[in-house]
Design a protein around this motif. Structure first.
Motif, PDB file in Angstrom:
ATOM      1  N   MET A 113       0.818  -1.185   0.000  1.00  0.00           N
ATOM      2  CA  MET A 113       0.000   0.000   0.000  1.00  0.00           C
ATOM      3  C   MET A 113       0.863   1.250   0.000  1.00  0.00           C
ATOM      4  O   MET A 113       0.521   2.227  -0.655  1.00  0.00           O
ATOM      5  CB  MET A 113      -0.894  -0.047   1.250  1.00  0.00           C
ATOM      6  CG  MET A 113      -1.840   1.059   1.351  1.00  0.00           C
ATOM      7  SD  MET A 113      -3.295   0.568   0.464  1.00  0.00           S
ATOM      8  CE  MET A 113      -4.352   1.828   0.904  1.00  0.00           C
TER       9      MET A 113
ATOM     10  N   LYS B  49       3.767   1.510  -1.290  1.00  0.00           N
ATOM     11  CA  LYS B  49       4.364   1.670  -2.623  1.00  0.00           C
ATOM     12  C   LYS B  49       3.372   2.323  -3.575  1.00  0.00           C
ATOM     13  O   LYS B  49       3.739   3.145  -4.400  1.00  0.00           O
ATOM     14  CB  LYS B  49       4.814   0.326  -3.177  1.00  0.00           C
ATOM     15  CG  LYS B  49       6.075  -0.187  -2.538  1.00  0.00           C
ATOM     16  CD  LYS B  49       6.601  -1.373  -3.277  1.00  0.00           C
ATOM     17  CE  LYS B  49       7.892  -1.816  -2.617  1.00  0.00           C
ATOM     18  NZ  LYS B  49       8.607  -2.776  -3.394  1.00  0.00           N
ATOM     19  N   ASN B  50       2.107   1.935  -3.485  1.00  0.00           N
ATOM     20  CA  ASN B  50       1.084   2.540  -4.338  1.00  0.00           C
ATOM     21  C   ASN B  50       0.983   4.034  -4.062  1.00  0.00           C
ATOM     22  O   ASN B  50       0.805   4.835  -4.979  1.00  0.00           O
ATOM     23  CB  ASN B  50      -0.278   1.881  -4.106  1.00  0.00           C
ATOM     24  CG  ASN B  50      -0.342   0.500  -4.736  1.00  0.00           C
ATOM     25  OD1 ASN B  50       0.455   0.195  -5.625  1.00  0.00           O
ATOM     26  ND2 ASN B  50      -1.275  -0.315  -4.274  1.00  0.00           N
ATOM     27  N   LEU B  51       1.086   4.406  -2.813  1.00  0.00           N
ATOM     28  CA  LEU B  51       1.028   5.804  -2.432  1.00  0.00           C
ATOM     29  C   LEU B  51       2.222   6.564  -3.011  1.00  0.00           C
ATOM     30  O   LEU B  51       2.068   7.676  -3.522  1.00  0.00           O
ATOM     31  CB  LEU B  51       0.992   5.937  -0.897  1.00  0.00           C
ATOM     32  CG  LEU B  51       0.801   7.338  -0.348  1.00  0.00           C
ATOM     33  CD1 LEU B  51      -0.547   7.901  -0.786  1.00  0.00           C
ATOM     34  CD2 LEU B  51       0.908   7.333   1.163  1.00  0.00           C
TER      35      LEU B  51
ATOM     36  N   ILE C  52       3.950   5.725  -5.691  1.00  0.00           N
ATOM     37  CA  ILE C  52       3.780   5.782  -7.145  1.00  0.00           C
ATOM     38  C   ILE C  52       2.768   6.859  -7.510  1.00  0.00           C
ATOM     39  O   ILE C  52       2.971   7.634  -8.443  1.00  0.00           O
ATOM     40  CB  ILE C  52       3.370   4.403  -7.692  1.00  0.00           C
ATOM     41  CG1 ILE C  52       4.532   3.417  -7.544  1.00  0.00           C
ATOM     42  CG2 ILE C  52       2.938   4.492  -9.159  1.00  0.00           C
ATOM     43  CD1 ILE C  52       4.193   1.993  -7.914  1.00  0.00           C
ATOM     44  N   ASP C  53       1.662   6.907  -6.785  1.00  0.00           N
ATOM     45  CA  ASP C  53       0.653   7.940  -7.047  1.00  0.00           C
ATOM     46  C   ASP C  53       1.231   9.329  -6.828  1.00  0.00           C
ATOM     47  O   ASP C  53       0.975  10.255  -7.611  1.00  0.00           O
ATOM     48  CB  ASP C  53      -0.572   7.732  -6.137  1.00  0.00           C
ATOM     49  CG  ASP C  53      -1.394   6.509  -6.523  1.00  0.00           C
ATOM     50  OD1 ASP C  53      -1.230   6.052  -7.686  1.00  0.00           O
ATOM     51  OD2 ASP C  53      -2.162   6.020  -5.681  1.00  0.00           O
TER      52      ASP C  53
ATOM     53  N   GLU D 197       3.521  10.128  -9.674  1.00  0.00           N
ATOM     54  CA  GLU D 197       2.737  10.408 -10.880  1.00  0.00           C
ATOM     55  C   GLU D 197       2.119  11.801 -10.830  1.00  0.00           C
ATOM     56  O   GLU D 197       2.107  12.523 -11.832  1.00  0.00           O
ATOM     57  CB  GLU D 197       1.648   9.341 -11.033  1.00  0.00           C
ATOM     58  CG  GLU D 197       1.040   9.319 -12.416  1.00  0.00           C
ATOM     59  CD  GLU D 197       0.140   8.110 -12.602  1.00  0.00           C
ATOM     60  OE1 GLU D 197      -0.990   8.336 -13.074  1.00  0.00           O
ATOM     61  OE2 GLU D 197       0.554   6.986 -12.279  1.00  0.00           O
TER      62      GLU D 197
END
Length: 139
Positions: free
Chosen positions: A1, A3-5, A7-8, A11
């Motif tokens: 989770m 890592k997703n944060l 990446i977001d 981005e």
């Protein structure tokens, strides 16, 4: 989770950077211009140029080698060994002896070739041509 944060977050930062750099500019297909596309194109161009540079270096090295091999002084460095020279001379011995005999004959006949009779041949040729023309007219 986490890592997703990340990446977001990355981005969103990239989109903010793209909007600052390009603004509302669009590419040919109508999509917003992306930095990653431009960077990929630049990277591909640089790679292509680097490959061409390597090929040019290789070709330049080959040209230098070719010029070296075409240089007459290079053949002196790769000279034929004395044993091979001796074999060439022995193989052509008959021809060399006949050529030497002919040269001696010419040198003995040199005084005759230098005589005034031989030197005056061009002058006599023009006189002979005039005489032959007169003879043809008289006939």
């Amino acid at each position: 989770m986490d890592k997703n944060l990340e990446i977001d977050n990355l981005e969103m930062r990239l989109q903010a950077l793209e909007s600052r750099i390009y603004g509302e500019r669009r590419n040919k297909s109508g999509k917003a211009v992306k930095c990653s596309d431009s960077m990929a194109r630049i990277q591909a161009g640089l790679t292509n140029m680097a490959n061409k540079r390597e090929r040019v270096k290789i070709l330049q090295k080959k040209i230098e080698d070719l010029l070296k091999y075409l240089d007459p002084q290079f053949t002196d460095h790769i000279a034929v060994p004395d044993a091979m020279k001796l074999e060439f001379i022995l193989a052509e011995e008959k021809c060399l002896l006949s050529q030497a005999a002919l040269l001696e004959q010419v040198s003995t006949l040199q005084p005759l070739l230098d005589s005034t009779y031989i030197r005056d041949v061009p002058e006599h040729a023009t006189k002979l041509q005039r005489l032959s023309q007169l003879h043809i007219k008289q006939q």
